[in-house]
Design an enzyme around this catalytic site. Structure first.
Site, short mmCIF file in Angstrom:
data_model
loop_
_atom_site.label_atom_id
_atom_site.label_comp_id
_atom_site.label_asym_id
_atom_site.label_seq_id
_atom_site.Cartn_x
_atom_site.Cartn_y
_atom_site.Cartn_z
N LYS A 35 0.98 -1.20 -0.45
CA LYS A 35 0.13 -0.08 -0.51
C LYS A 35 0.78 1.33 -0.07
CE LYS A 35 -3.95 -0.75 2.23
NZ LYS A 35 -5.18 -0.32 3.99
N THR A 86 -10.94 -1.10 13.35
CA THR A 86 -11.84 -1.82 14.94
C THR A 86 -12.79 -2.98 14.00
OG1 THR A 86 -13.17 0.25 14.68
CG2 THR A 86 -10.94 0.06 16.29
N PHE A 151 -16.67 10.65 10.68
CA PHE A 151 -17.88 10.42 10.58
C PHE A 151 -18.17 10.20 8.90
CE2 PHE A 151 -18.14 13.06 14.84
CZ PHE A 151 -19.14 11.57 15.54
N LEU A 152 -17.20 10.68 8.28
CA LEU A 152 -17.06 10.91 6.93
C LEU A 152 -17.77 9.56 6.15
CD1 LEU A 152 -14.80 7.99 5.15
CD2 LEU A 152 -13.18 10.43 6.34
N ARG A 153 -18.57 9.52 4.98
CA ARG A 153 -19.16 8.55 4.46
C ARG A 153 -18.76 8.09 3.45
NH1 ARG A 153 -23.96 11.62 2.63
NH2 ARG A 153 -22.47 13.49 2.65
N ASN A 210 -24.03 6.53 14.34
CA ASN A 210 -24.05 5.44 13.08
C ASN A 210 -25.67 4.39 13.57
OD1 ASN A 210 -22.21 6.14 11.75
ND2 ASN A 210 -20.89 4.40 12.17
N PHE A 251 -31.50 9.41 4.56
CA PHE A 251 -31.24 8.47 5.27
C PHE A 251 -32.68 7.66 5.21
CE2 PHE A 251 -27.11 6.79 6.34
CZ PHE A 251 -26.88 7.46 5.91
N CYS A 262 -19.22 -0.41 8.53
CA CYS A 262 -19.38 0.62 9.54
C CYS A 262 -20.81 0.02 10.27
CB CYS A 262 -19.38 2.68 9.35
SG CYS A 262 -17.80 2.32 8.56
N1 LIG Z 1 -14.92 2.84 6.48
C1 LIG Z 1 -15.12 4.29 6.71
O1 LIG Z 1 -15.62 5.05 6.85
C2 LIG Z 1 -15.20 4.51 8.08
C3 LIG Z 1 -15.82 6.34 8.61
C4 LIG Z 1 -15.48 6.37 9.22
C5 LIG Z 1 -14.86 5.30 10.87
N2 LIG Z 1 -14.26 4.65 10.97
C6 LIG Z 1 -13.54 3.55 11.14
O2 LIG Z 1 -12.05 4.00 11.25
C7 LIG Z 1 -11.41 2.99 11.51
C8 LIG Z 1 -10.48 2.73 10.32
O3 LIG Z 1 -11.10 2.21 9.37
P1 LIG Z 1 -10.66 1.60 8.21
O4 LIG Z 1 -12.06 2.00 7.17
O5 LIG Z 1 -10.27 2.85 7.39
O6 LIG Z 1 -10.12 0.59 7.96
P2 LIG Z 1 -9.08 -0.46 6.69
O7 LIG Z 1 -9.30 -1.65 7.21
O8 LIG Z 1 -9.96 0.61 5.17
O9 LIG Z 1 -7.48 0.27 7.27
C9 LIG Z 1 -6.88 0.72 8.14
C10 LIG Z 1 -5.32 0.14 7.79
O10 LIG Z 1 -4.40 0.45 9.44
C11 LIG Z 1 -3.56 -0.72 8.81
N3 LIG Z 1 -2.56 -0.47 10.43
C12 LIG Z 1 -3.43 -1.93 11.17
N4 LIG Z 1 -2.62 -2.00 12.29
C13 LIG Z 1 -1.80 -1.35 12.14
C14 LIG Z 1 -0.03 -0.96 12.58
N5 LIG Z 1 0.11 -0.85 14.01
N6 LIG Z 1 0.33 -0.34 11.90
C15 LIG Z 1 0.12 0.48 10.48
N7 LIG Z 1 -0.75 0.41 10.05
C16 LIG Z 1 -1.81 0.20 10.18
C17 LIG Z 1 -3.71 -1.36 8.22
O11 LIG Z 1 -2.83 -2.11 6.60
C18 LIG Z 1 -5.53 -0.91 6.71
O12 LIG Z 1 -3.85 0.01 6.06
C19 LIG Z 1 -11.87 2.32 12.05
O13 LIG Z 1 -12.21 1.96 13.29
C20 LIG Z 1 -13.70 2.48 11.22
O14 LIG Z 1 -14.60 1.77 12.56
C21 LIG Z 1 -14.55 3.98 8.79
O1 LIG Z 2 -30.99 6.06 2.63
C1 LIG Z 2 -30.78 5.42 2.71
C2 LIG Z 2 -28.49 5.43 3.47
C3 LIG Z 2 -28.53 4.66 3.08
N1 LIG Z 2 -28.71 3.60 3.28
C4 LIG Z 2 -27.16 2.15 3.10
O2 LIG Z 2 -26.96 2.68 4.06
C5 LIG Z 2 -25.81 2.52 4.06
C6 LIG Z 2 -24.47 3.17 5.09
O3 LIG Z 2 -24.28 4.15 4.15
P1 LIG Z 2 -24.28 5.61 4.29
O4 LIG Z 2 -24.19 5.77 5.69
O5 LIG Z 2 -24.14 6.40 3.17
O6 LIG Z 2 -22.33 5.06 4.24
P2 LIG Z 2 -20.88 4.91 4.98
O7 LIG Z 2 -19.43 5.20 3.93
O8 LIG Z 2 -20.87 3.46 5.71
O9 LIG Z 2 -21.12 5.94 6.29
C7 LIG Z 2 -21.22 5.66 7.63
O10 LIG Z 2 -20.02 4.61 8.29
C8 LIG Z 2 -18.91 5.46 8.04
C9 LIG Z 2 -18.42 4.57 9.37
O11 LIG Z 2 -18.71 4.87 10.74
C10 LIG Z 2 -19.38 7.07 9.11
O12 LIG Z 2 -18.35 7.61 9.41
C11 LIG Z 2 -21.08 7.59 8.39
O13 LIG Z 2 -21.33 8.80 8.94
C12 LIG Z 2 -21.93 6.95 7.88
O14 LIG Z 2 -23.08 7.42 7.38
C13 LIG Z 2 -25.25 1.80 3.01
O15 LIG Z 2 -25.26 0.65 2.60
C14 LIG Z 2 -26.48 2.38 1.73
O16 LIG Z 2 -27.26 1.94 0.77
C15 LIG Z 2 -29.66 3.12 3.03
O17 LIG Z 2 -30.02 1.83 2.24
N2 LIG Z 2 -31.26 4.00 3.00
#
Ligand SMILES: NC(=O)c1ccc[n+]([C@@H]2O[C@H](COP(=O)([O-])OP(=O)(O)OC[C@H]3O[C@@H](n4cnc5c(N)ncnc54)[C@H](O)[C@@H]3O)[C@@H](O)[C@H]2O)c1
Ligand SMILES: O=c1ccn([C@@H]2O[C@H](COP(=O)(O)OP(=O)(O)O[C@H]3O[C@H](CO)[C@@H](O)[C@H](O)[C@H]3O)[C@@H](O)[C@H]2O)c(=O)[nH]1
Length: 446
Positions: A35, A86, A151-153, A210, A251, A262
């Site tokens: 990566k 996580t 909180f990003l989507r 969430n 939503f 998530c």
């Molecule tokens: N994906 C989302 O949309 C989203 C949005 C909000 C919050 N979150 C939260 O944010 C966190 C991360 O989610 P993500 O989707 O980015 O996960 P991800 O699996 O895409 O990325 C995690 C990264 O951390 C790396 N990693 C793990 N342990 C490490 C270490 N000790 N040193 C260096 N690198 C290490 C992994 O190799 C991986 O690339 C989770 O707790 C998730 O619930 C995710």
């Molecule tokens: O009206 C709606 C809105 C969403 N969804 C579904 O709900 C799920 C989640 O959608 P969305 O929230 O847009 O995507 P995520 O990227 O998973 O984002 C959520 O999860 C993230 C990880 O925690 C948070 O940071 C964001 O605020 C939260 O919106 C998906 O399967 C969507 O298809 C529906 O079916 N109907």
């Protein structure tokens, strides 16, 4: 300010790149060397609109770098973010092993006092535990732990980060609170509300947000099913309730159930945390149940509707039928297939003897890793050609814009099941399709 971002996944990369864009100097660390190599070459490992440009510009301005060397990054920076995964453990809890391992690595590498910011989604009490790990392994150095949930989507991540509804910060010390105010000062002109609170409250805000959003989705899906049963129309219902400002329009789109990386894991983890605290969250428990019941029920409806449309009376109606799945990602504008409807529906139909072909504009690689046996098409036309039915699972613009009259003759049988309500029911019938959507009247093809 100088920041080390431990974990360069969806959240770490977007957060790191955007913090660099607003003026900070960020070192993104990941243990996955492929990566890091890709990022150094300018290749973005995820599909996320707008991210490539932000990364490119930040790298060009020397504000953003990538490394596998955690210790060096920790030493060189005052603020260290933890943005590692996580995932869901087998008992439904949040698996915190990566967070704890990162905390230990940070402590061992520290050359002076640090502010450690937990960005990962973690149960209430985790930041305090991180503090204890840092204290245990960090020698004489002191650590201020901050909770700063994200909180990003996915699909809107850059925009969500740069134009947030709020920034939530949990701290236990004034020093950490001041550092976080300074970090997010570039958002002041946008009047972004800062919610400054305790560590536990901040951690719980993330799960509550969430869970609340997931509740809205599960609720509207149940109402869509009720609309089907009573002849009511979910689109009007959704508008009719959503225009009440107290409810809001967001939503309330029916679909195949919430998926992604998530909502499924966070709703479940919240129920476990609450049970352990002897404070069960019955509403969220029902939401989790409702969502998994919904997708399984939809699986049965797909089979029944297809069989009825084909005039197939056999008790194994899908055997030998070719079914195209349009959209494999859990939602549009992402390549993420974690807990996507496709990962439930494709195996379910395939188990009943159907031959499945999938199409997605971005999730090809991700779905291949998860379901290597799934046949994939390179275009919508290729997927649909010779199909006995098409099942729409993701609301990609390209899928919403399908010109169905031109598809009619490509299909072996004109059957479309649309679990995102993308098309006009009357037009689909006029174009000769057996068309099923959610909570809207079914009209027989003309
Ligand atoms: N994906 C989302 O949309 C989203 C949005 C909000 C919050 N979150 C939260 O944010 C966190 C991360 O989610 P993500 O989707 O980015 O996960 P991800 O699996 O895409 O990325 C995690 C990264 O951390 C790396 N990693 C793990 N342990 C490490 C270490 N000790 N040193 C260096 N690198 C290490 C992994 O190799 C991986 O690339 C989770 O707790 C998730 O619930 C995710
Ligand atoms: O009206 C709606 C809105 C969403 N969804 C579904 O709900 C799920 C989640 O959608 P969305 O929230 O847009 O995507 P995520 O990227 O998973 O984002 C959520 O999860 C993230 C990880 O925690 C948070 O940071 C964001 O605020 C939260 O919106 C998906 O399967 C969507 O298809 C529906 O079916 N109907």
């Amino acid at each position: 300010m100088k920041i080390a971002m431990i974990g360069t996944g969806y959240v770490g990369l977007v957060t790191g790149a955007c913090l660099a864009k607003i003026g900070h100097r960020v070192t993104c660390v990941d243990q996955d060397s492929s990566k890091v190599r890709a990022l150094r070459r300018g290749n973005i490992p995820i599909y996320e609109p707008g991210l490539e440009t932000v990364v490119e510009q930040a790298v060009a301005k020397k504000k953003l770098t990538f490394t596998t060397d955690l210790a060096k990054a920790v030493k060189a920076n005052d603020i260290v973010f933890i943005a590692v995964g996580t995932p869901q453990a087998s008992d439904g809890r949040s698996d915190l092993r990566d967070v704890e391992a990162a905390a230990k690595q940070i402590a061992k590498a520290a050359n002076k006092s640090k502010i450690v910011v937990v960005k990962s989604t973690v149960p209430a009490g985790t930041c305090k535990r991180v503090g204890r790990i840092l204290g245990k392994h960090g020698g004489e150095h002191t650590f201020d732990v901050v909770s700063n949930p994200e909180f990003l989507r996915e699909g809107d991540a850059v925009n969500d980060f740069l134009d947030p509804d709020r920034i939530v910060i949990g701290t236990a010390t004034e020093r950490a609170a001041n550092a976080m105010r300074k970090l997010y000062a570039p958002f002041e002109p946008q009047d972004v509300p800062l919610v400054l609170t305790s560590l536990e409250t901040s951690e719980l805000i993330k799960y509550s947000a969430n869970a609340f959003l997931a509740t809205k989705v599960a609720f509207i899906n149940e109402m869509a099913n009720l609309c089907d049963a009573t002849g009511a129309d979910i689109e009007a219902l959704s508008r009719g309730i959503g225009l009440d400002n107290r409810i809001g329009r967001a939503f309330l789109k029916p679909g195949p159930g919430y998926g992604g990386s998530c909502f499924p894991k966070d709703t479940l983890a919240l129920t476990v945390q609450a049970q352990e605290a002897d404070c069960p969250v019955r509403i969220v428990e029902s939401v989790v149940d409702s969502n998994s019941f919904h997708i399984r029920r939809l699986g049965r409806r797909i089979t029944d509707f297809c069989a009825a449309s084909w005039g197939e009376t056999s008790n194994v109606p899908l055997v030998g039928k070719r079914i195209a799945i349009l959209g494999l990602a859990f939602k549009a504008n992402t390549d993420d297939v974690r807990s996507a409807a496709s990962t439930v529906i494709a195996p379910l139909l395939s188990k009943q003897g159907a031959e499945i072909v999938g199409y997605d504009p971005a999730a090809d690689k991700a779905i291949t890793e998860l379901i290597p046996t799934l046949e994939r098409a390179k275009s919508i036309e290729e997927a649909i050609k010779g199909a006995d039915a098409a099942i729409v699972l993701t609301e990609w613009a390209e899928i919403g814009a399908i010109d169905w009259p031109t598809m009619h003759d490509l299909m072996r049988q004109p059957v479309v099941v649309d679990l995102r309500n993308l098309y006009n029911t009357v037009k689909m019938a006029q174009n000769g399709f057996y068309y099923l959507s959610l909570g809207r009247p079914h009209i027989a093809p003309v």
